[in-house]
Design an enzyme around this catalytic site. Structure first.
Site, short mmCIF file in Angstrom:
data_model
loop_
_atom_site.label_atom_id
_atom_site.label_comp_id
_atom_site.label_asym_id
_atom_site.label_seq_id
_atom_site.Cartn_x
_atom_site.Cartn_y
_atom_site.Cartn_z
N GLY A 195 -0.05 11.58 -0.73
CA GLY A 195 -1.25 11.54 -1.43
C GLY A 195 -2.27 10.25 -1.27
O GLY A 195 -2.75 10.03 -0.14
N ASP A 196 -2.56 9.34 -2.20
CA ASP A 196 -3.15 8.23 -1.96
C ASP A 196 -2.29 7.05 -1.90
O ASP A 196 -2.76 6.07 -2.43
CB ASP A 196 -4.09 8.10 -3.21
CG ASP A 196 -3.34 8.12 -4.68
OD1 ASP A 196 -2.44 8.34 -4.75
OD2 ASP A 196 -4.06 7.55 -5.49
N GLU A 197 -1.12 7.06 -1.84
CA GLU A 197 -0.10 6.15 -1.53
C GLU A 197 0.04 5.62 0.09
O GLU A 197 0.25 6.48 0.92
CB GLU A 197 1.27 6.47 -2.27
CG GLU A 197 1.25 6.80 -3.52
CD GLU A 197 2.30 7.14 -3.99
OE1 GLU A 197 2.58 7.18 -5.22
OE2 GLU A 197 3.32 7.63 -3.24
#
Length: 303
Positions: free
Chosen positions: A162-164
């Site tokens: 994801g956005d990690e």
């Protein structure tokens, strides 16, 4: 550099295939040698056999070279796909776990610490909802590029989902050094991103987990989990900050899970009872019950 600057080694399957193909070259060469040394054959026959053998060996050698080259390229491509994120080209979770394990093993020998920095872009969903998924994807690519540029080969940089993003830093001697590196990663994302003509300002919640030679039982999964826990603590505290992991965070999570588990069981076991607390009004004429407060009491066996 040894840990983070190298490439993954291809599997032994490529070596086995190469050995089999080399045998293809040796077979016609051996037959040609046998024919050339046969005293029963005439000189003309030996010349023809020599030419035939040379051509066969050359063709087989070309085939071997092409097969080995294609096989090695395929192995390298598959190995890269297994350990890297297709969008950003950075390492993925498998790559991070492997990097942490390698760093921990090296740190145990050299008695150096390892730090894992876990970053989550705050409110990333708003970027997708407002500017579209293509803009969000480009933002992730540029975040990865900034982190890679800032840390160069000092850290393994990866997108773990994801956005990690995650960074594996080694060697790290002190907690202060680990925080400094995490704050650098946090600061790198503070400048605006120019994406498709729009200025995007983003922030990140950052969690840091640090191992030391005094903790020989620490493993990659534990360090990733602890860094992730610290990152969620940063989000809970207001986002856009760096939080160092400590054992109390793990204890609070364990307590919360136990509470949720016991609450579910309490419903099944009918451990709740409804009680009423009277609200009274005191005046010169006496005590008047003005209302009731309904209270749900929990007779919790474990506490």
């Amino acid at each position: 550099r040894r840990l983070f600057g190298g490439r993954w080694s291809p599997s032994t399957d490529a070596t086995d295939a190469r050995d089999r193909l080399i045998a293809v070259v040796l077979a016609p060469a051996l037959l040609a040698v046998i024919g050339l040394t046969d005293p029963a054959r005439s000189a003309d026959q030996r010349v023809v056999l020599g030419i035939f053998g040379a051509v066969s060996v050359a063709l087989a050698a070309v085939r071997v070279w092409r097969a080995v080259h294609v096989g090695a390229a395929t192995q390298a491509r598959l190995a890269h796909q297994v350990t890297h994120d297709p969008l950003t080209g950075l390492g993925n979770r498998a790559f991070v776990e492997r990097s942490i394990s390698a760093a921990l093993a090296e740190g145990a020998r050299a008695r150096d610490g390892v730090a894992v920095v876990f970053l989550d872009i705050d409110r990333f969903k708003l970027v997708n909802d407002t500017h579209g998924y293509s803009c969000g994807d480009q933002l992730l690519i540029e975040v990865g590029e900034r982190l890679s540029s800032a840390f160069d080969r000092r850290a393994a940089v990866a997108r773990v989902g994801g956005d990690e993003f995650a960074l594996v830093l080694f060697p790290v001697a002190t907690t202060g050094q680990a925080r400094h590196e995490a704050e650098l990663a946090h600061e790198v994302l503070s400048a605006p991103f120019q994406i498709y003509g729009a200025d995007l300002l983003v922030s990140a919640s950052v969690g840091v987990a640090l191992s030391s030679a005094a903790e020989p039982t620490t493993d990659a999964e534990t360090m990733l989990r602890d860094a992730d826990t610290a990152m969620y603590q940063a989000k809970a505290a207001g986002r856009d900050m760096v939080t160092m992991f400590d054992d109390s965070m793990r204890d609070r999570i364990a307590d919360r899970l136990a509470l949720e588990h016991d609450l579910r069981r309490a419903l099944e076991r009918d451990e709740f009872c409804l009680m009423y607390q009277p609200i009274v009004s005191l005046d010169e004429e006496g005590t008047i019950v003005a209302g009731l407060e309904a209270l749900l009491r929990w007779d919790r066996p474990t506490r």
